[in-house]
Design a protein around this motif. Sequence first.
Motif, PDB file in Angstrom:
ATOM      1  N   TYR A 213       0.846  -1.204   0.000  1.00  0.00           N
ATOM      2  CA  TYR A 213       0.000   0.000   0.000  1.00  0.00           C
ATOM      3  C   TYR A 213       0.880   1.252   0.000  1.00  0.00           C
ATOM      4  O   TYR A 213       0.635   2.200  -0.743  1.00  0.00           O
ATOM      5  N   GLN A 214       1.904   1.213   0.831  1.00  0.00           N
ATOM      6  CA  GLN A 214       2.824   2.350   0.901  1.00  0.00           C
ATOM      7  C   GLN A 214       3.484   2.592  -0.455  1.00  0.00           C
ATOM      8  O   GLN A 214       3.611   3.725  -0.914  1.00  0.00           O
ATOM      9  N   ALA A 215       3.864   1.502  -1.123  1.00  0.00           N
ATOM     10  CA  ALA A 215       4.521   1.623  -2.426  1.00  0.00           C
ATOM     11  C   ALA A 215       3.552   2.189  -3.473  1.00  0.00           C
ATOM     12  O   ALA A 215       3.927   2.989  -4.312  1.00  0.00           O
ATOM     13  N   VAL A 216       2.287   1.772  -3.391  1.00  0.00           N
ATOM     14  CA  VAL A 216       1.294   2.197  -4.380  1.00  0.00           C
ATOM     15  C   VAL A 216       0.832   3.622  -4.106  1.00  0.00           C
ATOM     16  O   VAL A 216       0.760   4.463  -5.007  1.00  0.00           O
ATOM     17  N   ALA A 217       0.499   3.905  -2.850  1.00  0.00           N
ATOM     18  CA  ALA A 217      -0.145   5.176  -2.521  1.00  0.00           C
ATOM     19  C   ALA A 217       0.856   6.238  -2.072  1.00  0.00           C
ATOM     20  O   ALA A 217       0.516   7.417  -1.991  1.00  0.00           O
ATOM     21  N   GLY A 218       2.068   5.814  -1.744  1.00  0.00           N
ATOM     22  CA  GLY A 218       3.069   6.777  -1.319  1.00  0.00           C
ATOM     23  C   GLY A 218       2.841   7.298   0.078  1.00  0.00           C
ATOM     24  O   GLY A 218       3.469   8.269   0.501  1.00  0.00           O
ATOM     25  N   SER A 219       1.925   6.675   0.812  1.00  0.00           N
ATOM     26  CA  SER A 219       1.718   7.106   2.193  1.00  0.00           C
ATOM     27  C   SER A 219       1.299   5.893   3.004  1.00  0.00           C
ATOM     28  O   SER A 219       0.734   4.944   2.468  1.00  0.00           O
ATOM     29  N   ASP A 220       1.600   5.919   4.300  1.00  0.00           N
ATOM     30  CA  ASP A 220       1.218   4.782   5.137  1.00  0.00           C
ATOM     31  C   ASP A 220      -0.077   5.120   5.857  1.00  0.00           C
ATOM     32  O   ASP A 220      -0.100   5.910   6.784  1.00  0.00           O
ATOM     33  N   PHE A 288     -11.512  -4.624   5.850  1.00  0.00           N
ATOM     34  CA  PHE A 288     -10.329  -3.809   5.547  1.00  0.00           C
ATOM     35  C   PHE A 288     -10.477  -2.462   6.224  1.00  0.00           C
ATOM     36  O   PHE A 288     -11.543  -1.852   6.165  1.00  0.00           O
ATOM     37  N   ARG A 289      -9.409  -2.005   6.801  1.00  0.00           N
ATOM     38  CA  ARG A 289      -9.442  -0.660   7.388  1.00  0.00           C
ATOM     39  C   ARG A 289      -8.263   0.158   6.909  1.00  0.00           C
ATOM     40  O   ARG A 289      -7.176  -0.370   6.664  1.00  0.00           O
ATOM     41  N   LEU A 290      -8.494   1.468   6.801  1.00  0.00           N
ATOM     42  CA  LEU A 290      -7.416   2.428   6.568  1.00  0.00           C
ATOM     43  C   LEU A 290      -7.462   3.397   7.735  1.00  0.00           C
ATOM     44  O   LEU A 290      -8.535   3.946   8.046  1.00  0.00           O
ATOM     45  N   TRP A 305      -9.021   1.757  -4.621  1.00  0.00           N
ATOM     46  CA  TRP A 305      -8.213   1.193  -5.709  1.00  0.00           C
ATOM     47  C   TRP A 305      -6.839   0.797  -5.215  1.00  0.00           C
ATOM     48  O   TRP A 305      -6.329  -0.276  -5.507  1.00  0.00           O
ATOM     49  N   SER A 306      -6.227   1.708  -4.442  1.00  0.00           N
ATOM     50  CA  SER A 306      -4.889   1.422  -3.918  1.00  0.00           C
ATOM     51  C   SER A 306      -4.925   0.175  -3.038  1.00  0.00           C
ATOM     52  O   SER A 306      -4.022  -0.651  -3.077  1.00  0.00           O
ATOM     53  N   PHE A 307      -5.986   0.063  -2.256  1.00  0.00           N
ATOM     54  CA  PHE A 307      -6.096  -1.081  -1.364  1.00  0.00           C
ATOM     55  C   PHE A 307      -6.233  -2.382  -2.161  1.00  0.00           C
ATOM     56  O   PHE A 307      -5.564  -3.377  -1.878  1.00  0.00           O
ATOM     57  N   ALA A 308      -7.101  -2.349  -3.171  1.00  0.00           N
ATOM     58  CA  ALA A 308      -7.305  -3.558  -3.980  1.00  0.00           C
ATOM     59  C   ALA A 308      -5.990  -3.973  -4.648  1.00  0.00           C
ATOM     60  O   ALA A 308      -5.617  -5.151  -4.641  1.00  0.00           O
TER      61      ALA A 308
END
Length: 322
Positions: A213-220, A288-290, A305-308
Motif C-alpha cells: 500500500y505504501q509503495a502504491v499510494a506513497g503514504s502509510d 479492511f481498514r485504513l 483502488w490502492s487497497f485492492a
Amino acid sequence: MFLRHLSLTDFRNYQTAEVALAPGANLFVGSNGQGKTNLVEAVGYLSTLGSHRVSTDQALIRAGQDSAIVRARLEHDGRELLVELQLNRAAANRAQVNRAAIKPRELPRYISTVLFAPEDLALVRGEPSTRRRFVDALLGAKAPRLLGVFADYDRVLKQRNALLKSARASGLKDAKLSTLELWNERLVELGSEIMAERIAIVAALGPFVREAYQAVAGSDQEPTLEVVLSILADHPEAEDAEVSAPAATDLTREGLADAFRAALEKVARAERERGITLCGPHRDDLLFRLNGLPGKGYASHGELWSFALALKLACAELLRAD
Ligand SMILES: Nc1ncnc2c1ncn2[C@@H]1O[C@H](COP(=O)(O)OP(=O)(O)O)[C@@H](O)[C@H]1O
Ligand SMILES: [Mg+2]
C-alpha cells in the motif's frame, strides 16, 4: 516459476496465438478489444480454474467452436513443465502435465498466478462472497490440499441445508435430529479448519499489504485486514451479522470448533424456521481498514483502488516468499 511460452487455440478471440515471454515484466500494447486481457485471463484460468470476468467457461471458447486449448510452458527450478487445458463446450474439461492426463482440478498445483484487473475493485466494495473467494483462492494457491477441504465443506453444507429444509417442511423428527447432529460435527470439523487457515493467511498477508500500500499510494495509512467470523456474532442469524461480528485474532482451531458448536446451538431454532445454515465460514467476511476506519463506506475511490492493488501485490509477494 516463469511462464516461458503461452499457446492458445480457439480461446476467446484467438484462433491461434503463440506468445513468447521473458522473465520479468512483459507488456502487451494494442487497441481496445485486440485480446490483451484475454491473454492474461488464459494464464489466470490455468492456475485458478476460473476466469476473473465470467463464471462459466462458455464465453472463453471462441464463438462457433466446441473447445479451446490453453497451453503453457513453464520453467520451475530450472525444469521445464508443459501444462495444458482443454475447455470443452459440451463435455468435461481435460488437462495434461508433460503430456500425461491429470484431473483439471490438479492444475493449480503446477502454476500459481496473481491477477489484478478492474473487476478487483469488488474486493473492497463488493459482497462478502467476493472476499471469501479471494482469501480461499490464495489459500488454494499456497496449499492446494485445502481446495479439497473447501469442496468437502460445501458438500456438507448443501446436505445439511437440504436436511434443514426437509425438516422444516415435515417437522423435525428424532431420526432427522440425530442425522443433523452428525452433519453438525462434520460442518464444525471442516469449518473450523477453514476459519483457522483463513485467519492464519490473513495475518501473514498483513505486513505485505502494508508495504505494498505504501509503495502504491506513497503514504502509510495503516491498512489492516482481519477475518470477521459469523460464529462470534451476537446474533449470527441476523442478515447483517457480518457487520456486527467481532474480528477474530487469537482463536485456536479447538477454540474455533467450540465457538462454532456454540453458535450452531444459538441459531438452531432460527435455522429450523428458515431451513438454512446460518453461521460458519460460508457467512464470514474480511474487514479492511485504513487508519482504523472501514474501507467500505469511508475510504475514497482512489484509496479503495490502492487497497485492492496492494492486496494483489501482497498476494504475489506472499506466494513468492515460499
Ligand atoms: N468467445 C469469444 N469468441 C470470439 N471473440 C471473443 C470471445 N470472447 C471475447 N471475444 C472478443 O475478444 C475481444 C476482447 O478482448 P480483450 O482481451 O478483453 O481486449 P483488450 O485487448 O482490450 O484487453 C472482444 O473484441 C471480444 O469480442
Ligand atoms: Mg483489456
